[in-house]
Scaffold this motif. Structure first.
Motif, PDB file in Angstrom:
ATOM      1  N   GLU A   1       0.794  -1.092  -0.210  1.00 57.76           N
ATOM      2  CA  GLU A   1       0.093   0.044  -0.108  1.00 57.76           C
ATOM      3  C   GLU A   1       0.808   1.154   0.021  1.00 57.76           C
ATOM      4  OE1 GLU A   1      -2.273  -0.367   3.461  1.00 57.76           O
ATOM      5  OE2 GLU A   1      -2.873  -2.407   2.926  1.00 57.76           O
ATOM      6  N   LEU A   2       0.573   2.119  -1.068  1.00 59.51           N
ATOM      7  CA  LEU A   2       1.472   3.345  -1.110  1.00 59.51           C
ATOM      8  C   LEU A   2       0.503   4.522  -1.065  1.00 59.51           C
ATOM      9  CD1 LEU A   2       4.590   4.494  -1.910  1.00 59.51           C
ATOM     10  CD2 LEU A   2       3.577   4.364  -4.354  1.00 59.51           C
ATOM     11  N   TYR A   3       1.077   5.334  -0.082  1.00 61.20           N
ATOM     12  CA  TYR A   3       0.477   6.821   0.150  1.00 61.20           C
ATOM     13  C   TYR A   3       1.308   7.759  -0.208  1.00 61.20           C
ATOM     14  CZ  TYR A   3      -2.294   3.805   3.082  1.00 61.20           C
ATOM     15  OH  TYR A   3      -2.984   2.769   3.494  1.00 61.20           O
TER      16      TYR A   3
ATOM     17  N   GLN B   1      -2.289  12.717  -9.416  1.00 59.66           N
ATOM     18  CA  GLN B   1      -3.645  13.490  -8.993  1.00 59.66           C
ATOM     19  C   GLN B   1      -4.554  12.551  -8.195  1.00 59.66           C
ATOM     20  OE1 GLN B   1      -5.457  14.632 -12.696  1.00 59.66           O
ATOM     21  NE2 GLN B   1      -3.262  15.516 -13.378  1.00 59.66           N
ATOM     22  N   ASN B   2      -5.546  12.814  -7.565  1.00 55.87           N
ATOM     23  CA  ASN B   2      -6.214  12.095  -6.875  1.00 55.87           C
ATOM     24  C   ASN B   2      -7.058  10.865  -7.567  1.00 55.87           C
ATOM     25  OD1 ASN B   2      -9.342  11.596  -5.954  1.00 55.87           O
ATOM     26  ND2 ASN B   2      -8.063  11.773  -4.174  1.00 55.87           N
ATOM     27  N   LYS B   3      -7.206  11.087  -9.160  1.00 51.39           N
ATOM     28  CA  LYS B   3      -7.796   9.863  -9.838  1.00 51.39           C
ATOM     29  C   LYS B   3      -6.784   9.018  -9.914  1.00 51.39           C
ATOM     30  CE  LYS B   3      -6.503  12.415 -14.328  1.00 51.39           C
ATOM     31  NZ  LYS B   3      -7.120  13.029 -15.504  1.00 51.39           N
ATOM     32  N   ASP B   4      -5.346   9.135  -9.698  1.00 50.01           N
ATOM     33  CA  ASP B   4      -4.487   8.166  -9.973  1.00 50.01           C
ATOM     34  C   ASP B   4      -4.700   7.212  -8.969  1.00 50.01           C
ATOM     35  OD1 ASP B   4      -3.279   9.371 -12.368  1.00 50.01           O
ATOM     36  OD2 ASP B   4      -2.081  10.623 -11.069  1.00 50.01           O
ATOM     37  N   SER B   5      -5.420   7.324  -7.857  1.00 49.02           N
ATOM     38  CA  SER B   5      -5.540   6.132  -6.829  1.00 49.02           C
ATOM     39  C   SER B   5      -6.135   5.105  -7.447  1.00 49.02           C
ATOM     40  CB  SER B   5      -6.229   6.894  -5.651  1.00 49.02           C
ATOM     41  OG  SER B   5      -5.946   7.943  -5.017  1.00 49.02           O
TER      42      SER B   5
ATOM     43  N   VAL C   1      -3.814   8.545  -3.317  1.00 46.48           N
ATOM     44  CA  VAL C   1      -3.282  10.016  -3.574  1.00 46.48           C
ATOM     45  C   VAL C   1      -4.363  10.832  -2.908  1.00 46.48           C
ATOM     46  CG1 VAL C   1      -2.693  11.685  -5.159  1.00 46.48           C
ATOM     47  CG2 VAL C   1      -2.492   9.413  -5.946  1.00 46.48           C
ATOM     48  N   SER C   2      -3.869  11.601  -1.733  1.00 47.22           N
ATOM     49  CA  SER C   2      -4.662  12.485  -0.999  1.00 47.22           C
ATOM     50  C   SER C   2      -4.025  13.978  -1.318  1.00 47.22           C
ATOM     51  CB  SER C   2      -4.591  12.381   0.416  1.00 47.22           C
ATOM     52  OG  SER C   2      -3.184  12.432   0.872  1.00 47.22           O
ATOM     53  N   GLN C   3      -5.078  14.930  -1.042  1.00 51.90           N
ATOM     54  CA  GLN C   3      -4.577  16.501  -1.056  1.00 51.90           C
ATOM     55  C   GLN C   3      -3.282  16.673  -0.447  1.00 51.90           C
ATOM     56  OE1 GLN C   3      -7.908  18.778  -0.719  1.00 51.90           O
ATOM     57  NE2 GLN C   3      -8.962  17.992  -2.517  1.00 51.90           N
TER      58      GLN C   3
ATOM     59  N   ALA D   1      -5.554  11.167   4.544  1.00 50.76           N
ATOM     60  CA  ALA D   1      -4.650   9.823   4.477  1.00 50.76           C
ATOM     61  C   ALA D   1      -5.013   9.053   5.597  1.00 50.76           C
ATOM     62  CB  ALA D   1      -3.329  10.723   4.403  1.00 50.76           C
ATOM     63  N   VAL D   2      -5.184   9.587   7.003  1.00 49.55           N
ATOM     64  CA  VAL D   2      -5.235   8.716   8.109  1.00 49.55           C
ATOM     65  C   VAL D   2      -6.973   7.905   7.970  1.00 49.55           C
ATOM     66  CG1 VAL D   2      -5.775   8.685  10.479  1.00 49.55           C
ATOM     67  CG2 VAL D   2      -4.030  10.331   9.716  1.00 49.55           C
TER      68      VAL D   2
END
Length: 311
Positions: free
Chosen positions: A173-175, A232-236, A255-257, A264-265
């Motif tokens: 899992e990558l954040y 971007q967020n759509k890359d999640s 991907v979070s702002q 993220a949490v």
């Protein structure tokens, strides 16, 4: 109506031995499963080993040439056979020992499976059996026979087919934050696939203008790198590395702002909860039966001592 004490003793004794025997059977099954997994990880699947146990022991191998060939699924296998100074005047045939199917005789192919072909350069003693697009079902033993005026000469080839596995380096899992660069590296051991496809969910992303894919072969390893600039967020989502004839690898990307630690949490907590539930379900499925048996054995012992107390 009172049940005789002897009946209670009989029921308790039978119950104890039944559940102890069930436990031993389960333990043997688990050891057999672990042995199968170990053989599979080494590239020898169950079908191939079954053939070696039940076919080869019928032959005195000390009097024959035995060759071992290991290939990956989808590759081309070459099974060697050579009878020096004899095969130019006698017919040579290839037989699949699993079903005694005659694959080739001389340079002619007799099986309907067109993946098989014999390679015999003129004026040579080589009769190599070529098998294209190898599959797991091709595991097993193949016999090369030459008929002479006085008998049959044979050579054996054990074919082992394995499926390589891909692995994406780093955590599962990558954040990251928006604007970051995402780099995913997929490594394929013992295989040189002609191409590697990357997927985001169900969509292939190799030709996405914002993404870059580079694949490089180094010795027996293949590296494929997926780079995403200005995330971007759509890359999640779930990214998959899928080479042909290779077990794929997966990684989850979130991907979070930028600066949005709460999101993220929350995502991390959601994934952790899901992972915990999955772990508990696996633990329950593998351990619940054991504890049920243990409770029943204790109950049988209690009944036994209650109905037939020690004196």
């Amino acid at each position: 109506m009172m049940v005789p004490t002897g009946w209670w003793r009989l029921v308790a004794t039978v119950g104890v031995f039944f559940f102890l025997g069930l436990g031993l059977t389960t333990a043997r099954h688990r050891r057999h499963s672990r042995a199968q997994e170990r053989m599979t990880s080494e590239g020898y699947n169950e079908e191939g080993w079954e053939e070696l146990r039940h076919v080869l022991p019928q032959v005195d191998l000390e009097n024959y040439t035995v060759t071992h060939v290991k290939v990956n699924t989808g590759d081309v296998a070459y099974l060697p056979c050579r009878f020096p100074q004899l095969s130019t005047i006698h017919q040579v045939s290839w037989i699949r020992r699993r079903d005694w199917n005659i694959l080739t005789t001389g340079v002619s192919t007799y099986t309907s499976d067109r993946r098989f072909n014999v390679l015999h350069p003129q004026t040579t003693d080589d009769w190599t059996l070529q098998l294209k697009r190898v599959d797991k079902k091709d595991n097993g033993t193949y016999e090369c026979q030459m008929y002479t005026g006085t008998g049959v000469l044979s050579q054996f080839v054990n074919l082992y087919v394995s499926t390589p596995q891909a692995a994406i380096l780093g955590p599962r899992e990558l954040y990251v934050e928006e604007g970051d660069t995402i780099t995913l590296i997929c490594v394929i051991q013992q295989s040189k696939p002609p191409f590697v496809f990357w997927y985001l969910g169900e969509s292939m992303v190799n030709y996405n203008a914002r993404l870059n894919v580079e694949t490089m072969v180094e010795g027996e390893r293949t590296h494929s790198t997926l780079t995403i600039h200005e995330a971007q967020n759509k890359d999640s989502g779930n990214y998959s590395c899928i080479p042909p004839n290779v077990t794929p690898a997966h990684v989850l990307v979130f991907v979070s702002q930028r600066g949005d630690t709460v999101a993220a949490v929350q995502r991390r907590g959601h994934i952790s909860a899901a992972s915990t539930c999955f772990t508990l379900s696996v633990f329950t499925s593998s351990s619940l039966l054991f504890y049920i048996r243990l409770v029943l054995v204790v109950l049988c012992c209690v009944i036994y001592t209650h109905c037939f107390p020690f004196r």
